[in-house]
Design a protein around this motif. Structure first.
Motif, PDB file in Angstrom:
ATOM      1  N   THR A  77      66.332 -80.593 -70.508  1.00  0.00           N
ATOM      2  CA  THR A  77      66.546 -79.902 -71.848  1.00  0.00           C
ATOM      3  C   THR A  77      67.700 -79.030 -71.646  1.00  0.00           C
ATOM      4  OG1 THR A  77      65.290 -77.916 -71.106  1.00  0.00           O
ATOM      5  CG2 THR A  77      63.850 -79.817 -72.105  1.00  0.00           C
ATOM      6  N   LYS A  78      68.039 -78.277 -72.736  1.00  0.00           N
ATOM      7  CA  LYS A  78      68.988 -77.184 -72.516  1.00  0.00           C
ATOM      8  C   LYS A  78      69.059 -76.270 -71.382  1.00  0.00           C
ATOM      9  CE  LYS A  78      70.289 -77.654 -77.581  1.00  0.00           C
ATOM     10  NZ  LYS A  78      70.202 -76.727 -78.656  1.00  0.00           N
ATOM     11  N   GLY A  96      67.903 -92.024 -71.186  1.00  0.00           N
ATOM     12  CA  GLY A  96      66.784 -91.269 -71.990  1.00  0.00           C
ATOM     13  C   GLY A  96      65.259 -91.634 -71.652  1.00  0.00           C
ATOM     14  N   CYS A 125      67.718 -88.032 -69.452  1.00  0.00           N
ATOM     15  CA  CYS A 125      67.116 -87.871 -68.089  1.00  0.00           C
ATOM     16  C   CYS A 125      68.204 -88.326 -66.788  1.00  0.00           C
ATOM     17  CB  CYS A 125      65.691 -88.573 -68.167  1.00  0.00           C
ATOM     18  SG  CYS A 125      65.965 -90.553 -68.107  1.00  0.00           S
ATOM     19  N   GLN A 162      61.196 -91.447 -73.388  1.00  0.00           N
ATOM     20  CA  GLN A 162      60.286 -91.074 -74.775  1.00  0.00           C
ATOM     21  C   GLN A 162      59.032 -90.499 -74.162  1.00  0.00           C
ATOM     22  OE1 GLN A 162      60.643 -92.688 -78.713  1.00  0.00           O
ATOM     23  NE2 GLN A 162      58.807 -93.829 -78.184  1.00  0.00           N
ATOM     24  N   ALA A 189      63.753 -85.413 -66.782  1.00  0.00           N
ATOM     25  CA  ALA A 189      64.000 -85.070 -67.984  1.00  0.00           C
ATOM     26  C   ALA A 189      65.042 -83.937 -67.960  1.00  0.00           C
ATOM     27  CB  ALA A 189      62.963 -85.136 -69.022  1.00  0.00           C
ATOM     28  N   PRO A 228      70.712 -78.888 -65.644  1.00  0.00           N
ATOM     29  CA  PRO A 228      70.253 -79.149 -66.848  1.00  0.00           C
ATOM     30  C   PRO A 228      71.540 -79.827 -68.081  1.00  0.00           C
ATOM     31  CG  PRO A 228      69.399 -77.096 -66.471  1.00  0.00           C
ATOM     32  CD  PRO A 228      70.225 -77.518 -65.220  1.00  0.00           C
ATOM     33  N   LEU A 236      58.956 -87.314 -78.419  1.00  0.00           N
ATOM     34  CA  LEU A 236      60.143 -86.406 -77.985  1.00  0.00           C
ATOM     35  C   LEU A 236      61.000 -87.411 -77.008  1.00  0.00           C
ATOM     36  CD1 LEU A 236      61.480 -83.608 -77.945  1.00  0.00           C
ATOM     37  CD2 LEU A 236      60.134 -83.208 -75.863  1.00  0.00           C
ATOM     38  N   LYS A 237      62.270 -87.461 -77.605  1.00  0.00           N
ATOM     39  CA  LYS A 237      63.316 -88.284 -76.754  1.00  0.00           C
ATOM     40  C   LYS A 237      64.155 -87.296 -76.107  1.00  0.00           C
ATOM     41  CE  LYS A 237      63.261 -92.339 -79.843  1.00  0.00           C
ATOM     42  NZ  LYS A 237      64.140 -93.149 -80.641  1.00  0.00           N
ATOM     43  N   LEU A 238      64.402 -87.347 -74.782  1.00  0.00           N
ATOM     44  CA  LEU A 238      65.098 -86.724 -73.888  1.00  0.00           C
ATOM     45  C   LEU A 238      66.120 -87.210 -73.182  1.00  0.00           C
ATOM     46  CD1 LEU A 238      62.329 -83.847 -72.807  1.00  0.00           C
ATOM     47  CD2 LEU A 238      64.423 -83.379 -74.304  1.00  0.00           C
ATOM     48  N   LYS A 288      71.303 -91.889 -76.600  1.00  0.00           N
ATOM     49  CA  LYS A 288      70.533 -92.194 -75.294  1.00  0.00           C
ATOM     50  C   LYS A 288      69.839 -93.574 -75.489  1.00  0.00           C
ATOM     51  CE  LYS A 288      68.206 -88.570 -76.516  1.00  0.00           C
ATOM     52  NZ  LYS A 288      68.856 -87.830 -77.278  1.00  0.00           N
TER      53      LYS A 288
END
Length: 217
Positions: free
Chosen positions: A203-204, A154, A169, A156, A201, A16, A165-167, A188
């Motif tokens: 996340t934290k 990144g 990746c 979307q 993708a 992550p 939501l944009k992450l 991103k």
């Protein structure tokens, strides 16, 4: 939570943090840390929290401790620009890092090589080994699978009610994996996957395989 994948009969673990562990080689790949960027922005009056500098080094230490690699290989843009106060923090960090440190030079890596030579960090323009090509810029080379950075990929995602939501990746094409930027405040670049692309993708706390193309932008 990590995800383990197979590429060319080799095992890779996606973390992550944005780092990728090459299990067969005991090598940790990290891209686009952009050390010095936070200090550079703060010097010019941009309101970035002071603890963001220490967060970068804490995250580096945490992921290196997690995998305990033989080598840490940065895929370019380790530093954002010229030397500033964060260079001294990196020297301290490298002194405490048991693993060998290698840098694939990126377009932002303008600090003179002699500085890296003094602290035992090796620098290359690219590396090729066992059917894999390690570069900063995404590169196509026949017969090789390319690991790179530079893009800060990144994704979307669409949610209910028109929410997006944009992450960051890991972005995988047929013969290429682009790593997300590791550093804080790096931004991103949103990519739109094609039919055979894979998107992981982050996340934290976890890495998530995004399987349904209709969820993309």
């Amino acid at each position: 939570m990590t995800i383990t994948i197979q590429i060319k009969s080799n095992t890779f673990i996606l973390h992550p943090s944005g780092a990728l562990f090459w299990e067969d080689k005991n090598v940790l790949l990290i891209s686009d840390v952009h050390l010095g960027k936070v200090s550079h922005f703060r010097k010019h009056g941009v309101a970035i929290p002071e603890n963001s500098v220490s967060k970068n080094f804490m995250r580096l230490t945490e992921v290196v401790d997690y995998f305990d690699p033989e080598k840490v290989l940065f895929l370019g843009d380790l530093f954002h620009s010229s030397k500033n106060s964060e260079w001294h923090l990196f020297v301290e960090w490298s002194d405490c890092c048991v693993a060998e440190i290698i840098l694939i030079a990126g377009n932002h890596d303008i600090i003179a090589q002699e500085n890296y030579d003094k602290i035992g960090v090796k620098i290359f323009q690219e590396l090729e080994t066992d059917g894999f090509l390690l570069t900063h810029h995404p590169t196509e080379k026949e017969g090789l699978f390319n690991f790179s950075g530079h893009i800060h990929p990144g994704i979307q995602l669409r949610g209910f009610g028109g929410h997006h939501l944009k992450l960051p990746c890991f972005f995988q094409r047929q013969n290429q994996m682009i790593l997300p930027a590791f550093g804080e405040f790096t931004g991103k670049y949103i990519l739109v996957p094609e039919e055979n692309d894979k998107v992981y993708a982050i996340t934290k706390e976890e890495v998530i395989l995004i399987e349904k193309r209709q969820s993309y932008k």
